[in-house]
Design a protein around this motif. Structure first.
Motif, short mmCIF file in Angstrom:
data_model
loop_
_atom_site.label_atom_id
_atom_site.label_comp_id
_atom_site.label_asym_id
_atom_site.label_seq_id
_atom_site.Cartn_x
_atom_site.Cartn_y
_atom_site.Cartn_z
N PHE A 69 0.82 -1.22 0.00
CA PHE A 69 0.00 0.00 0.00
C PHE A 69 0.85 1.27 0.00
N GLY A 70 2.16 1.09 0.10
CA GLY A 70 3.05 2.23 0.05
C GLY A 70 3.76 2.33 -1.27
N GLU A 71 4.94 1.74 -1.37
CA GLU A 71 5.76 1.85 -2.57
C GLU A 71 5.09 1.24 -3.80
N GLN A 72 4.50 0.05 -3.62
CA GLN A 72 3.92 -0.62 -4.78
C GLN A 72 2.66 0.09 -5.27
N GLN A 73 1.90 0.69 -4.35
CA GLN A 73 0.73 1.45 -4.78
C GLN A 73 1.16 2.67 -5.58
N GLN A 74 2.20 3.37 -5.13
CA GLN A 74 2.72 4.49 -5.91
C GLN A 74 3.18 4.03 -7.29
N GLN A 75 3.86 2.89 -7.33
CA GLN A 75 4.34 2.36 -8.60
C GLN A 75 3.18 2.05 -9.53
N TYR A 76 2.15 1.40 -9.01
CA TYR A 76 0.99 1.05 -9.83
C TYR A 76 0.27 2.30 -10.33
N PHE A 77 -0.04 3.19 -9.42
CA PHE A 77 -0.90 4.32 -9.75
C PHE A 77 -0.21 5.34 -10.65
N PHE A 78 1.07 5.61 -10.40
CA PHE A 78 1.74 6.72 -11.06
C PHE A 78 2.71 6.31 -12.16
N VAL A 79 3.14 5.06 -12.19
CA VAL A 79 4.12 4.64 -13.18
C VAL A 79 3.55 3.61 -14.16
N MET A 80 2.96 2.55 -13.62
CA MET A 80 2.56 1.44 -14.48
C MET A 80 1.20 1.65 -15.14
N GLU A 119 -5.85 -1.13 8.16
CA GLU A 119 -6.73 -0.23 8.90
C GLU A 119 -6.26 1.21 8.78
N LEU A 120 -4.94 1.43 8.81
CA LEU A 120 -4.41 2.78 8.59
C LEU A 120 -4.78 3.28 7.21
N TYR A 121 -4.67 2.42 6.22
CA TYR A 121 -5.05 2.76 4.84
C TYR A 121 -6.53 3.15 4.77
N ARG A 122 -7.40 2.35 5.37
CA ARG A 122 -8.83 2.67 5.37
C ARG A 122 -9.08 4.01 6.08
N GLN A 123 -8.40 4.20 7.18
CA GLN A 123 -8.57 5.44 7.95
C GLN A 123 -8.20 6.66 7.12
N GLN A 124 -7.09 6.56 6.40
CA GLN A 124 -6.64 7.69 5.59
C GLN A 124 -7.58 7.93 4.40
N ILE A 125 -8.11 6.85 3.85
CA ILE A 125 -9.10 6.99 2.77
C ILE A 125 -10.31 7.79 3.29
#
Length: 316
Positions: free
Chosen positions: A251-262, A306-312
């Motif tokens: 949910f950190g580095e790989q999410q950035q990679q998916y959303f912004f690069v791939m 849970e942190l991810y859901r909270q931030q969403i």
């Protein structure tokens, strides 16, 4: 490598078996089917392929539910029959855009077929694969090719349609790396595959790009829907992976990679349909993934989710 029929393909060999199965186990499928069928009939000028695509859709949905979805002994949270539903509703929604007015009849039919068939196989071993096209994608295409041979006795689904569908399904392989010719790829493989194929018109190339754009358009859904889909992807990978998947990395580095690069929208229609919402989501995803990256290493996977859901929720 060969990818022969499995027990699900043999069990759901034809549309009559699939209808009986769905009527008994998933009667709510009728609502989706009738919505799509009404749309498909209305958008076609020549309805000759409607019954063929309809039969294929029914069989694919039944196989997806039984092999990967809600009726499977080993259900997948993302690559299930719900994924077919999501993609078909995206397809129907974009058909209302003025940019789609020149899509021919066969285009809507092949796109519909792609939405229900490109993820049929999800459990193929990729270790021995020296081809950049994923084994799941190769197996899925061969399965739908066998099905169409059984359904389409009059050969209405022409060889050009088969080649376009193959390009869509093979091209939906989502990865990053370099092929044998030195072509670097991030995301789907359509552009890379087209470098070695010269018989597609520009309109068909755009259809292949559009198919893959729709497939990854979760980035352009409402933020809560995107979050749900990404959590489902994570949980599915975690369930089927032989090694634990670190949620902080996912949910950190790989999410950035998916959303912004791939992930990119490569078709003209995909850009028109999805770019605006993705752009709205982008700064929020960037902030959330940064928070995940900066979180404590000691957090358990469940705590990261849970942190991810909270931030969403805070971003809404």
């Amino acid at each position: 490598m060969t990818f022969p029929p499995d027990n699900v393909e043999e069990q759901m060999a034809n549309v009559n078996q699939a209808w009986r199965f769905l009527n008994n186990k998933l009667p709510e499928f009728k609502n989706l089917f009738h919505a799509w069928a009404l749309w498909h009939e209305n958008i076609l000028i020549n309805p000759s392929m409607h019954s063929i695509i309809s039969d294929a859709f029914i069989v694919c949905y039944a196989r997806m539910a039984l092999r990967n979805g809600s009726l499977s002994e080993n259900p997948r949270l993302y690559h299930s029959e719900k994924h077919i539903e999501d993609l078909l509703f995206r397809l129907m929604a974009i058909s209302e855009l003025p940019e789609t007015e020149n899509i021919p009849d066969y285009g809507w039919s092949v796109l519909s077929l792609f939405m229900c068939s490109h993820d049929l196989r999800q459990s193929e071993d990729n270790k021995l694969n020296k081809n950049i096209i994923g084994n799941n994608e190769q197996a899925s295409y061969l399965e739908i090719e066998r099905l169409m041979a059984l359904i389409d006795s009059k050969g209405l689904f022409q060889n050009e349609h088969k080649e376009l569908l193959k390009l869509m399904i093979h091209g939906s392989t989502f990865s990053q790396g370099e092929d044998n010719n030195g072509n670097i790829y991030n995301g789907n493989l359509v552009a890379v595959l087209l470098k070695t194929i010269d018989y597609f018109e520009e309109a068909d190339k755009q259809l292949a790009f559009l198919a893959c754009d729709i497939d990854t358009a979760n980035v352009a859904t409402e933020l809560t829907d995107y979050a749900d889909s990404s959590i489902n992807v994570y949980n599915e990978i975690q369930t089927f992976s032989k090694t634990p998947i670190n949620a902080k990395i996912f949910f950190g580095e790989q999410q950035q990679q998916y959303f912004f690069v791939m992930q990119r929208f490569n078709s003209h229609i995909g850009v028109a349909a999805f770019s605006e919402q993705k752009d709205k989501n982008a700064p929020k995803i960037k902030t959330i993934s940064r928070i995940i990256i900066d979180s404590e290493d000691e957090l358990a996977n469940e705590e990261v989710i849970e942190l991810y859901r909270q931030q969403i929720r805070l971003m809404l």
